[in-house]
Design a protein around this motif. Structure first.
Motif, PDB file in Angstrom:
ATOM      1  N   VAL A 207       0.877  -1.176   0.000  1.00 33.30           N
ATOM      2  CA  VAL A 207       0.000   0.000   0.000  1.00 33.30           C
ATOM      3  C   VAL A 207       0.910   1.220   0.000  1.00 33.30           C
ATOM      4  N   GLU A 208       0.763   2.066  -1.038  1.00 31.88           N
ATOM      5  CA  GLU A 208       1.722   3.167  -1.196  1.00 31.88           C
ATOM      6  C   GLU A 208       1.263   4.472  -0.544  1.00 31.88           C
ATOM      7  N   LEU A 209      -0.048   4.600  -0.332  1.00 31.77           N
ATOM      8  CA  LEU A 209      -0.592   5.845   0.250  1.00 31.77           C
ATOM      9  C   LEU A 209      -1.565   5.502   1.358  1.00 31.77           C
ATOM     10  N   THR A 210      -1.674   6.385   2.333  1.00 32.01           N
ATOM     11  CA  THR A 210      -2.739   6.192   3.326  1.00 32.01           C
ATOM     12  C   THR A 210      -4.056   6.683   2.723  1.00 32.01           C
ATOM     13  N   THR A 211      -5.133   6.425   3.440  1.00 23.08           N
ATOM     14  CA  THR A 211      -6.401   7.047   3.044  1.00 23.08           C
ATOM     15  C   THR A 211      -6.311   8.542   3.379  1.00 23.08           C
ATOM     16  N   ASN A 212      -7.291   9.315   2.902  1.00 24.76           N
ATOM     17  CA  ASN A 212      -7.237  10.771   3.099  1.00 24.76           C
ATOM     18  C   ASN A 212      -7.440  11.150   4.571  1.00 24.76           C
ATOM     19  N   ARG A 213      -6.740  12.206   4.971  1.00 20.88           N
ATOM     20  CA  ARG A 213      -6.963  12.783   6.300  1.00 20.88           C
ATOM     21  C   ARG A 213      -7.249  14.272   6.094  1.00 20.88           C
ATOM     22  N   TRP A 214      -7.948  14.897   7.040  1.00 21.63           N
ATOM     23  CA  TRP A 214      -8.176  16.341   6.997  1.00 21.63           C
ATOM     24  C   TRP A 214      -7.661  16.952   8.300  1.00 21.63           C
ATOM     25  N   ALA A 215      -6.830  17.967   8.179  1.00 20.84           N
ATOM     26  CA  ALA A 215      -6.215  18.555   9.384  1.00 20.84           C
ATOM     27  C   ALA A 215      -7.289  19.187  10.267  1.00 20.84           C
ATOM     28  N   SER A 216      -7.282  18.820  11.561  1.00 21.97           N
ATOM     29  CA  SER A 216      -8.287  19.381  12.467  1.00 21.97           C
ATOM     30  C   SER A 216      -7.818  20.730  13.013  1.00 21.97           C
ATOM     31  N   GLU A 217      -6.535  21.032  12.829  1.00 15.45           N
ATOM     32  CA  GLU A 217      -6.030  22.347  13.220  1.00 15.45           C
ATOM     33  C   GLU A 217      -4.832  22.690  12.345  1.00 15.45           C
ATOM     34  N   LYS A 218      -4.424  23.968  12.360  1.00 14.14           N
ATOM     35  CA  LYS A 218      -3.272  24.394  11.561  1.00 14.14           C
ATOM     36  C   LYS A 218      -1.986  23.792  12.146  1.00 14.14           C
ATOM     37  N   ILE A 219      -1.161  23.224  11.274  1.00  9.60           N
ATOM     38  CA  ILE A 219       0.137  22.724  11.750  1.00  9.60           C
ATOM     39  C   ILE A 219       1.220  23.109  10.751  1.00  9.60           C
ATOM     40  N   ILE A 220       2.467  23.130  11.226  1.00 11.48           N
ATOM     41  CA  ILE A 220       3.584  23.423  10.324  1.00 11.48           C
ATOM     42  C   ILE A 220       4.529  22.229  10.358  1.00 11.48           C
ATOM     43  N   ILE A 221       4.768  21.645   9.197  1.00 11.45           N
ATOM     44  CA  ILE A 221       5.704  20.519   9.120  1.00 11.45           C
ATOM     45  C   ILE A 221       6.789  20.912   8.132  1.00 11.45           C
ATOM     46  N   ASN A 222       8.045  20.891   8.578  1.00 10.41           N
ATOM     47  CA  ASN A 222       9.169  21.264   7.707  1.00 10.41           C
ATOM     48  C   ASN A 222       8.912  22.578   6.975  1.00 10.41           C
ATOM     49  N   ASN A 223       8.513  23.594   7.699  1.00 10.90           N
ATOM     50  CA  ASN A 223       8.234  24.929   7.159  1.00 10.90           C
ATOM     51  C   ASN A 223       7.041  24.978   6.208  1.00 10.90           C
ATOM     52  N   LYS A 224       6.328  23.907   6.076  1.00 10.99           N
ATOM     53  CA  LYS A 224       5.165  23.891   5.180  1.00 10.99           C
ATOM     54  C   LYS A 224       3.912  24.041   6.044  1.00 10.99           C
ATOM     55  N   VAL A 225       3.094  25.051   5.710  1.00 12.87           N
ATOM     56  CA  VAL A 225       1.897  25.295   6.518  1.00 12.87           C
ATOM     57  C   VAL A 225       0.757  24.408   6.024  1.00 12.87           C
ATOM     58  N   ILE A 226       0.177  23.669   6.941  1.00 12.39           N
ATOM     59  CA  ILE A 226      -1.030  22.892   6.622  1.00 12.39           C
ATOM     60  C   ILE A 226      -2.164  23.547   7.396  1.00 12.39           C
ATOM     61  N   SER A 227      -3.123  24.095   6.653  1.00 13.64           N
ATOM     62  CA  SER A 227      -4.205  24.844   7.308  1.00 13.64           C
ATOM     63  C   SER A 227      -5.292  23.898   7.785  1.00 13.64           C
ATOM     64  N   LYS A 228      -6.061  24.381   8.744  1.00 15.22           N
ATOM     65  CA  LYS A 228      -7.197  23.600   9.236  1.00 15.22           C
ATOM     66  C   LYS A 228      -8.092  23.216   8.050  1.00 15.22           C
ATOM     67  N   GLY A 229      -8.458  21.953   7.950  1.00 11.04           N
ATOM     68  CA  GLY A 229      -9.351  21.510   6.871  1.00 11.04           C
ATOM     69  C   GLY A 229      -8.620  21.004   5.634  1.00 11.04           C
ATOM     70  N   ASP A 230      -7.302  21.254   5.535  1.00 13.55           N
ATOM     71  CA  ASP A 230      -6.547  20.754   4.363  1.00 13.55           C
ATOM     72  C   ASP A 230      -6.561  19.232   4.331  1.00 13.55           C
ATOM     73  N   MET A 231      -6.587  18.706   3.101  1.00 12.36           N
ATOM     74  CA  MET A 231      -6.524  17.247   2.971  1.00 12.36           C
ATOM     75  C   MET A 231      -5.065  16.800   2.927  1.00 12.36           C
ATOM     76  N   ILE A 232      -4.773  15.723   3.626  1.00 13.92           N
ATOM     77  CA  ILE A 232      -3.395  15.212   3.677  1.00 13.92           C
ATOM     78  C   ILE A 232      -3.404  13.729   3.309  1.00 13.92           C
ATOM     79  N   VAL A 233      -2.476  13.362   2.441  1.00 17.55           N
ATOM     80  CA  VAL A 233      -2.286  11.942   2.135  1.00 17.55           C
ATOM     81  C   VAL A 233      -0.818  11.652   2.405  1.00 17.55           C
ATOM     82  N   VAL A 234      -0.539  10.618   3.158  1.00 21.23           N
ATOM     83  CA  VAL A 234       0.863  10.306   3.482  1.00 21.23           C
ATOM     84  C   VAL A 234       1.372   9.250   2.506  1.00 21.23           C
TER      85      VAL A 234
END
Ligand code: HEM
Length: 205
Positions: free
Chosen positions: A89-116
């Motif tokens: 399995v190469e990707l996780t299922t979709n996630r949506w950020a419940s709050e704003k976070i910063i990972i490696n200087n990249k801003v992920i806003s609340k509600g953004d979709m994230i796939v790992v």
């Protein structure tokens, strides 16, 4: 398949699920679809690819295969390494950020979709020594092939056992087997979610 099987019951698992009855109650259509999806995609497709990818990985690395044949007890770390190296399995299922976070200087806003990308994290050079190498006796192998956290794969113990039994039995029963690819690279199925082979041509002598 479900609708066809409803009309034409046969001696197969889907028919048995349709017919299953407890105290006069059958599974609803939603429950049937969920169960069949679980069995075929989550349970079958993934493990088939673990076995196919594992045979490929070991045939591509004959020294590692020899190491396994001489030390059959290495099958457990070997399956973990195959899960890392050719993650089914190469990707996780979709996630949506419940709050704003910063990972490696990249801003992920609340509600953004994230796939790992599991395929990528499993070859992270900050985590694994020589990540591009297959090493079936790798000692520190914190791969994420089964995900992590509350959604960690429910079938992981079963998949591990199936992979260990299938791969060790295959190489015990068929000792003289080598790759017989038509071109230099294997043909992968066109999917961005699952890593699995279209075909695995081998020569048995
Ligand atoms: C090599 C085989 C397998 C691999 C690589 C694999 C991989 C994964 C991954 C990465 C996840 C997490 C997805 C995410 O976080 O978005 C997951 C979840 C899950 N897997 Fe597997 N899986 C395998 C075999 C199985 C088997 C055999 C079963 C059941 C018979 C199964 C049932 C499930 C279920 C039910 C979940 C969802 C768990 C939840 O969301 O709480 N898997 N799997």
């Amino acid at each position: 398949k479900i609708f066809y099987t409803l009309e034409h019951p046969t001696n197969d698992l889907v028919t048995k699920l349709i017919q299953a009855e407890v105290e006069g109650e059958h599974l609803s259509k939603k429950e049937l679809f969920s169960m069949i999806f679980l069995l075929i995609i989550a349970g079958h497709e993934t493990t088939v690819n673990l076995i196919g990818n594992g045979i490929l990985a070991l045939l591509e690395h004959p020294q590692e295969l020899e190491k396994l044949k001489e030390n059959p007890e290495l099958i457990k770390p070997a399956v973990e390494e195959i899960l890392r190296f050719y993650s089914p399995v190469e990707l996780t299922t979709n996630r949506w950020a419940s709050e704003k976070i910063i990972i490696n200087n990249k801003v992920i806003s609340k509600g953004d979709m994230i796939v790992v990308s599991i395929a990528s994290v499993n070859r992270d050079e900050n985590i694994f020594d020589n990540p591009e190498e297959l090493n079936i006796s790798r000692e520190n192998n914190p791969h994420l092939a089964f995900g992590r956290g509350i959604h960690f794969c429910l079938g992981a113990p079963l998949a591990r056992l199936e992979g260990q039994i299938a791969l060790s039995t295959f190489f015990q029963r068929i000792s003289n087997v080598e790759l017989n690819l038509k071109s230099n690279t294997p043909i992968w199925r066109p999917s961005y979610l699952m890593r699995g082979l279209q075909e695995l041509p081998v020569r048995i002598s």
